[in-house]
Design an enzyme around this catalytic site. Structure first.
Site, PDB file in Angstrom:
ATOM      1  N   GLN A  87       0.839  -1.194   0.000  1.00  0.00           N
ATOM      2  CA  GLN A  87       0.000   0.000   0.000  1.00  0.00           C
ATOM      3  C   GLN A  87       0.878   1.249   0.000  1.00  0.00           C
ATOM      4  O   GLN A  87       1.781   1.378   0.825  1.00  0.00           O
ATOM      5  CB  GLN A  87      -0.911   0.008   1.226  1.00  0.00           C
ATOM      6  CG  GLN A  87      -1.942   1.126   1.179  1.00  0.00           C
ATOM      7  CD  GLN A  87      -2.742   1.228   2.472  1.00  0.00           C
ATOM      8  OE1 GLN A  87      -2.214   1.669   3.481  1.00  0.00           O
ATOM      9  NE2 GLN A  87      -3.997   0.830   2.435  1.00  0.00           N
TER      10      GLN A  87
ATOM     11  N   ARG B 198      -7.784   1.368  -1.868  1.00  0.00           N
ATOM     12  CA  ARG B 198      -8.507   1.383  -0.593  1.00  0.00           C
ATOM     13  C   ARG B 198      -9.259   2.703  -0.483  1.00  0.00           C
ATOM     14  O   ARG B 198      -8.656   3.771  -0.490  1.00  0.00           O
ATOM     15  CB  ARG B 198      -7.562   1.205   0.594  1.00  0.00           C
ATOM     16  CG  ARG B 198      -8.361   0.995   1.888  1.00  0.00           C
ATOM     17  CD  ARG B 198      -7.530   0.492   3.045  1.00  0.00           C
ATOM     18  NE  ARG B 198      -8.270  -0.557   3.751  1.00  0.00           N
ATOM     19  CZ  ARG B 198      -7.984  -0.960   4.980  1.00  0.00           C
ATOM     20  NH1 ARG B 198      -6.991  -0.424   5.663  1.00  0.00           N
ATOM     21  NH2 ARG B 198      -8.687  -1.918   5.550  1.00  0.00           N
TER      22      ARG B 198
ATOM     23  N   GLY C 159      -8.046  -7.928  10.562  1.00  0.00           N
ATOM     24  CA  GLY C 159      -6.904  -7.124  10.991  1.00  0.00           C
ATOM     25  C   GLY C 159      -6.470  -7.380  12.409  1.00  0.00           C
ATOM     26  O   GLY C 159      -5.522  -8.126  12.668  1.00  0.00           O
ATOM     27  N   ARG C 160      -7.183  -6.777  13.355  1.00  0.00           N
ATOM     28  CA  ARG C 160      -6.719  -6.817  14.735  1.00  0.00           C
ATOM     29  C   ARG C 160      -6.663  -8.224  15.316  1.00  0.00           C
ATOM     30  O   ARG C 160      -5.796  -8.521  16.136  1.00  0.00           O
ATOM     31  CB  ARG C 160      -7.591  -5.892  15.597  1.00  0.00           C
ATOM     32  CG  ARG C 160      -7.132  -4.434  15.502  1.00  0.00           C
ATOM     33  CD  ARG C 160      -8.170  -3.465  16.004  1.00  0.00           C
ATOM     34  NE  ARG C 160      -9.235  -3.270  15.035  1.00  0.00           N
ATOM     35  CZ  ARG C 160     -10.215  -2.400  15.162  1.00  0.00           C
ATOM     36  NH1 ARG C 160     -10.279  -1.653  16.255  1.00  0.00           N
ATOM     37  NH2 ARG C 160     -11.138  -2.266  14.230  1.00  0.00           N
TER      38      ARG C 160
ATOM     39  N   TYR D 206      -6.379  10.349   4.832  1.00  0.00           N
ATOM     40  CA  TYR D 206      -5.087  10.693   4.231  1.00  0.00           C
ATOM     41  C   TYR D 206      -5.297  11.419   2.894  1.00  0.00           C
ATOM     42  O   TYR D 206      -6.419  11.676   2.481  1.00  0.00           O
ATOM     43  CB  TYR D 206      -4.220   9.441   4.077  1.00  0.00           C
ATOM     44  CG  TYR D 206      -3.702   8.909   5.401  1.00  0.00           C
ATOM     45  CD1 TYR D 206      -2.840   9.672   6.188  1.00  0.00           C
ATOM     46  CD2 TYR D 206      -4.093   7.662   5.886  1.00  0.00           C
ATOM     47  CE1 TYR D 206      -2.360   9.203   7.397  1.00  0.00           C
ATOM     48  CE2 TYR D 206      -3.627   7.177   7.107  1.00  0.00           C
ATOM     49  CZ  TYR D 206      -2.764   7.962   7.858  1.00  0.00           C
ATOM     50  OH  TYR D 206      -2.309   7.496   9.062  1.00  0.00           O
TER      51      TYR D 206
END
Length: 330
Positions: free
Chosen positions: A101, A219, A312-313, A171
């Site tokens: 990414q 994304r 993910g987590r 972002y």
């Protein structure tokens, strides 16, 4: 039949199952952004056994001005390519595919980190963090498009299976997409198609650089979940344009709400976004967000909420999660 274990054979990126490790910042790089031994060990541990079909490497900065944090991975110059080759080789040796990414922080940058002035689509403070940015000129926007292009070539040279453009979590590219931070009145602002002009420029530049056969993922922060922010209706329009421009997979997350929805802890809490976007495009869609149980992943796939599931987590906390998940379904 397991939905999670079914291979994905559509498009350029053939995957052996539907389990994805999404990008998660580790802050483990060397001070100059190069791959460290800690990074190699971390991804080796997570991808061991090849139970995860696709590992997406954490966001990496395309230029010093776009650096988001200390110890963030760099894709900003050719000197990083050799160390990144070690990373892609380890993941491939373990049996997974991997994409990188690439990102610019924009107005989420902090001058004490970058050493340069903070810039963004408009002179509007980032709702998440950062100093007041200076509005970019059209010429400067084109320069950043070229930085994304150069970064994508480094990703390909380092042996990765594709590149993911980061436009989520508030972002740089997400700042253009969101009406909260894009107040421009030129070709890069206004309606959705104006706000994604820079995305279209980036996709076109990258596709010309890497060729037709190299997968491009994007994304998208598909909703800010804030008054006046981006909405799923905006994202359906954007997703169709991205598909036409040559994006191969859409990876859906949050905008200025980042990777959570306040007050929502359900498994797959971004599924209303992915379900709506999946109906708007024919390319695969990744759903990430709060998924910790194998059965939840199975259900979300069976209900056509998404084509791929990012965990993910749970994987961050437990490196054997993927192994147990796959074995429980075999």
């Amino acid at each position: 039949m397991s939905y999670l274990l079914a291979p994905l054979k559509r498009g350029k990126l053939v995957l052996k199952n539907r389990l994805v490790m999404p990008p998660m910042a580790t802050s483990k790089s060397e001070e100059d952004g190069k791959v460290s031994e800690d990074i190699l060990k971390y991804y080796d541990e997570k991808s061991k056994g090849g139970y995860i079909s696709l590992v997406i490497i954490e966001h990496s900065f395309i230029s010093q001005a776009g650096k988001a944090s200390e110890r963030q991975l760099s894709i900003a110059d050719d000197s990083v390519v050799e160390s990144l080759k070690k990373l892609s080789e380890i993941i491939h040796r373990n049996g997974s595919k991997t994409v990188m990414q690439i990102n610019h922080a924009g107005s989420a940058a902090i001058r004490s980190i970058t050493g340069t002035e903070v810039i963004g689509p408009s002179a509007v403070a980032n709702p998440t963090k950062g100093d007041m940015p200076r509005e970019l000129t059209c010429m400067e926007i084109e320069d950043i498009v070229q930085e994304f292009k150069a970064a994508s070539l480094r990703v390909k040279a380092a042996g990765f299976d594709g590149v993911e453009i980061h436009s989520a979590h508030g972002y740089f590219l997400n700042q253009f997409f969101s009406p909260l931070t894009n107040k421009r009145t030129d070709e890069y602002g206004g309606d959705v198609k104006g706000r994604i002009k820079i995305h279209m420029d980036v996709i076109k530049a990258i596709r010309e650089a890497v060729g037709d056969d190299f997968p491009i993922l994007l994304r998208l922060g598909a909703s800010d979940y804030m008054p006046g922010g981006s909405t799923v209706e905006d994202s359906k329009i954007a997703a169709r344009e991205f598909e036409k421009a040559g994006v191969d997979i859409l990876d859906i997350s949050g905008g200025f709400c980042r990777y959570t929805i306040p007050g929502n802890t359900s498994q797959g809490y971004f599924s209303p976004l992915t379900e709506a976007i999946k109906k708007s495009v024919s390319i695969p869609v990744i759903l990430t967000g709060g998924i910790t149980e194998v059965q939840a992943a199975e259900t979300l796939l069976s209900e056509n909420k998404a084509d791929l599931i990012g965990v993910g987590r749970a994987i961050y906390r437990d490196s054997n999660w993927a192994k147990r998940a796959v074995e429980s379904l075999e």
